[in-house]
Design an enzyme around this catalytic site. Structure first.
Site, PDB file in Angstrom:
ATOM      1  N   HIS A 219       1.173  -1.501   0.004  1.00  0.00           N
ATOM      2  CA  HIS A 219      -0.115  -0.114   0.395  1.00  0.00           C
ATOM      3  C   HIS A 219       0.763   1.329  -0.028  1.00  0.00           C
ATOM      4  O   HIS A 219       1.895   1.435   0.715  1.00  0.00           O
ATOM      5  CB  HIS A 219      -1.140  -0.031   1.063  1.00  0.00           C
ATOM      6  CG  HIS A 219      -0.548  -0.010   2.658  1.00  0.00           C
ATOM      7  ND1 HIS A 219       0.034   1.210   2.712  1.00  0.00           N
ATOM      8  CD2 HIS A 219      -0.273  -1.183   3.159  1.00  0.00           C
ATOM      9  CE1 HIS A 219       0.288   0.534   4.788  1.00  0.00           C
ATOM     10  NE2 HIS A 219       0.338  -0.666   4.736  1.00  0.00           N
TER      11      HIS A 219
ATOM     12  N   GLU B 100      -5.338   2.087   2.275  1.00  0.00           N
ATOM     13  CA  GLU B 100      -5.316   1.024   3.094  1.00  0.00           C
ATOM     14  C   GLU B 100      -5.562   1.178   5.230  1.00  0.00           C
ATOM     15  O   GLU B 100      -6.013  -0.040   5.667  1.00  0.00           O
ATOM     16  CB  GLU B 100      -4.527  -0.167   3.247  1.00  0.00           C
ATOM     17  CG  GLU B 100      -3.814  -1.142   3.869  1.00  0.00           C
ATOM     18  CD  GLU B 100      -3.253  -1.417   5.528  1.00  0.00           C
ATOM     19  OE1 GLU B 100      -3.479  -1.792   5.798  1.00  0.00           O
ATOM     20  OE2 GLU B 100      -2.663  -0.446   5.754  1.00  0.00           O
ATOM     21  N   GLU B 101      -5.001   1.828   5.447  1.00  0.00           N
ATOM     22  CA  GLU B 101      -4.487   2.250   6.755  1.00  0.00           C
ATOM     23  C   GLU B 101      -5.684   3.335   7.397  1.00  0.00           C
ATOM     24  O   GLU B 101      -5.875   3.271   8.644  1.00  0.00           O
ATOM     25  CB  GLU B 101      -3.524   3.698   7.072  1.00  0.00           C
ATOM     26  CG  GLU B 101      -2.132   3.315   6.566  1.00  0.00           C
ATOM     27  CD  GLU B 101      -1.669   2.312   7.492  1.00  0.00           C
ATOM     28  OE1 GLU B 101      -2.506   2.097   8.919  1.00  0.00           O
ATOM     29  OE2 GLU B 101      -0.625   1.926   7.600  1.00  0.00           O
TER      30      GLU B 101
ATOM     31  N   HIS C 252       3.866   2.333  12.656  1.00  0.00           N
ATOM     32  CA  HIS C 252       3.155   3.510  13.212  1.00  0.00           C
ATOM     33  C   HIS C 252       3.474   4.799  14.408  1.00  0.00           C
ATOM     34  O   HIS C 252       2.807   5.102  15.295  1.00  0.00           O
ATOM     35  CB  HIS C 252       2.187   2.710  14.046  1.00  0.00           C
ATOM     36  CG  HIS C 252       0.685   2.401  12.929  1.00  0.00           C
ATOM     37  ND1 HIS C 252      -0.619   2.354  12.835  1.00  0.00           N
ATOM     38  CD2 HIS C 252       0.988   1.659  11.786  1.00  0.00           C
ATOM     39  CE1 HIS C 252      -1.065   1.764  11.485  1.00  0.00           C
ATOM     40  NE2 HIS C 252      -0.143   1.309  10.904  1.00  0.00           N
TER      41      HIS C 252
ATOM     42  N   ASP D 221       2.572  -6.480   3.288  1.00  0.00           N
ATOM     43  CA  ASP D 221       2.885  -5.419   4.444  1.00  0.00           C
ATOM     44  C   ASP D 221       3.601  -5.802   6.127  1.00  0.00           C
ATOM     45  O   ASP D 221       4.401  -6.870   6.074  1.00  0.00           O
ATOM     46  CB  ASP D 221       1.168  -5.489   4.754  1.00  0.00           C
ATOM     47  CG  ASP D 221       0.716  -4.340   5.803  1.00  0.00           C
ATOM     48  OD1 ASP D 221       1.854  -3.395   5.921  1.00  0.00           O
ATOM     49  OD2 ASP D 221      -0.368  -4.175   5.617  1.00  0.00           O
TER      50      ASP D 221
ATOM     51  N   ASP E 102       6.232   1.082   6.406  1.00  0.00           N
ATOM     52  CA  ASP E 102       4.614   0.776   7.077  1.00  0.00           C
ATOM     53  C   ASP E 102       3.742   1.350   5.699  1.00  0.00           C
ATOM     54  O   ASP E 102       2.700   2.279   6.217  1.00  0.00           O
ATOM     55  CB  ASP E 102       3.979   0.451   8.057  1.00  0.00           C
ATOM     56  CG  ASP E 102       2.762  -0.149   7.893  1.00  0.00           C
ATOM     57  OD1 ASP E 102       2.585  -0.864   6.689  1.00  0.00           O
ATOM     58  OD2 ASP E 102       1.746   0.141   9.289  1.00  0.00           O
TER      59      ASP E 102
END
Length: 358
Positions: free
Chosen positions: A64, A210-211, A321, A233, A178
């Site tokens: 992504h 995606e998130e 994150h 991922d 990510d």
């Protein structure tokens, strides 16, 4: 830096929060164009189509484009910016971090701020700061000044986290691992497949949003109608103080991570077994992990139509994150080796057997 590191740097440093992925999409498209036929969906995902056997099964591999970030929601009278999180954030990693606000006039540097500890009560000091009390300071003195600089509600706010090789040069630090390494895996896998052929048609995808709900995976899966789905991922690295093997099992530098379970999908048994057989034949170590608290693009792939055998393959990354994360170059290279070898095994008969559960 070699060509692969340059590509990883270009992808990681490009800004691309959910819904505003155009800059990173341009980077990925630039690398895909010499390798494949380019397709797009209407939300901004990019697809590289690489045909091996023209009538062979369709294999979708996807990373992504988007990274976690923020969106400006309001400008205060004093010129500070209030914001909405885009993707999953933990308040304790947000404070005092640099960001860039992407306006129509260009980016502005800023800082996520809150009240300093010196003026907090003892009770307040023992609590996690609520994100609703945070703000972004761009150095403006008023709403009018911020607006004159081009700031408007809806502008993207991107963490600052430049790419760097650490003292061990295989340890790679950057924002947005990510999932920019997943986008890089797509590119490198298509390049590798061009060297030896493959018995299928591969669709290498950079999905959007995606998130915030696997949205680009839904649209691109509808566009491609794949026979096999492979999401690329992030695995959560557990090789750090305070993390136990039942919380996160992946180790940085330990090889590709097969996600056997997440909040959106259970790995397809037959495809999992095939991947493990290929890994053993190629001498590639595989780690296993689970992530009950999140989902991946395979969560949309596997429920398309009558069902698509799907798995999630990733790399263990520390500090996902947050503004800056760490991954290992060897894990990336081994993942390319494994993906290319797996895709070469996905001929029409093998895919038929997987879909039939044989």
């Amino acid at each position: 830096m070699d060509e692969t590191l340059t590509m990883l740097k270009d992808l990681a440093e490009a800004p691309g929060v959910p819904g505003q992925e155009s800059a990173v999409r341009r980077v990925m498209r630039r690398y895909l164009e010499p390798l494949s036929e380019i397709m797009v969906d209407n939300l901004g995902s990019v697809i590289g189509r690489k045909a091996g056997a023209a009538e062979g099964p369709k294999v979708m591999i996807a990373g992504h484009l988007d990274e976690i970030g923020f969106m400006v929601t309001r400008i205060t009278d004093e010129g500070f910016l209030k914001f909405q999180t885009l993707g999953g954030w933990w308040e304790q990693v947000m404070l005092a971090q640099r960001v860039e606000v992407y306006t129509r006039q260009g980016p502005l540097i800023g800082l996520i701020g809150s009240k300093p500890p010196h003026i907090l009560s003892p009770e307040e000091r023992n609590k996690v700061v609520d994100r609703k009390t945070m703000f972004i300071d761009i150095g403006a003195s008023s709403r009018a000044e911020a607006e004159s600089w081009g700031v408007r509600p809806g502008d993207a706010v991107v963490p600052v986290g430049p790419f760097a090789q650490m003292r061990n040069p295989d340890m790679l630090m950057a924002k947005a691992w990510d999932n920019r390494f997943g986008c890089a895996l797509v590119i490198e896998t298509l390049r590798r497949l061009g060297e030896g052929g493959h018995p299928n048609v591969v669709y290498g995808v950079g999905t959007v949003q995606e998130e915030v709900g696997l949205r680009g995976a839904a649209t691109t899966t509808n566009l491609i109608a794949p026979d096999i789905g492979i999401a690329l991922d992030t695995g959560i690295a557990g090789d750090m103080p305070g993390v136990g093997p039942d919380e996160a099992a992946g180790k940085v530098g330990g090889g590709p991570v097969l996600l056997i379970y997440d909040g959106s999908m259970i790995a397809h048994t037959g495809l999992r077994n095939l991947l493990l057989d290929v890994a053993e034949a190629e001498g590639i170590p595989v780690q296993f992990d689970k992530m009950p608290g999140g989902g991946t693009d395979a969560g949309r792939m596997h429920i398309f139509g009558g069902g698509v055998p799907s798995i999630v393959l990733g790399i263990a990354v520390r500090y996902i994150h947050t503004h800056t994360a760490i991954m290992h170059r060897r894990d990336f290279d081994q993942s390319v080796d494994l993906l290319a070898a797996l895709i070469r095994r996905l001929d029409a008969e093998t895919v038929r057997q997987l879909k039939a559960g044989e």
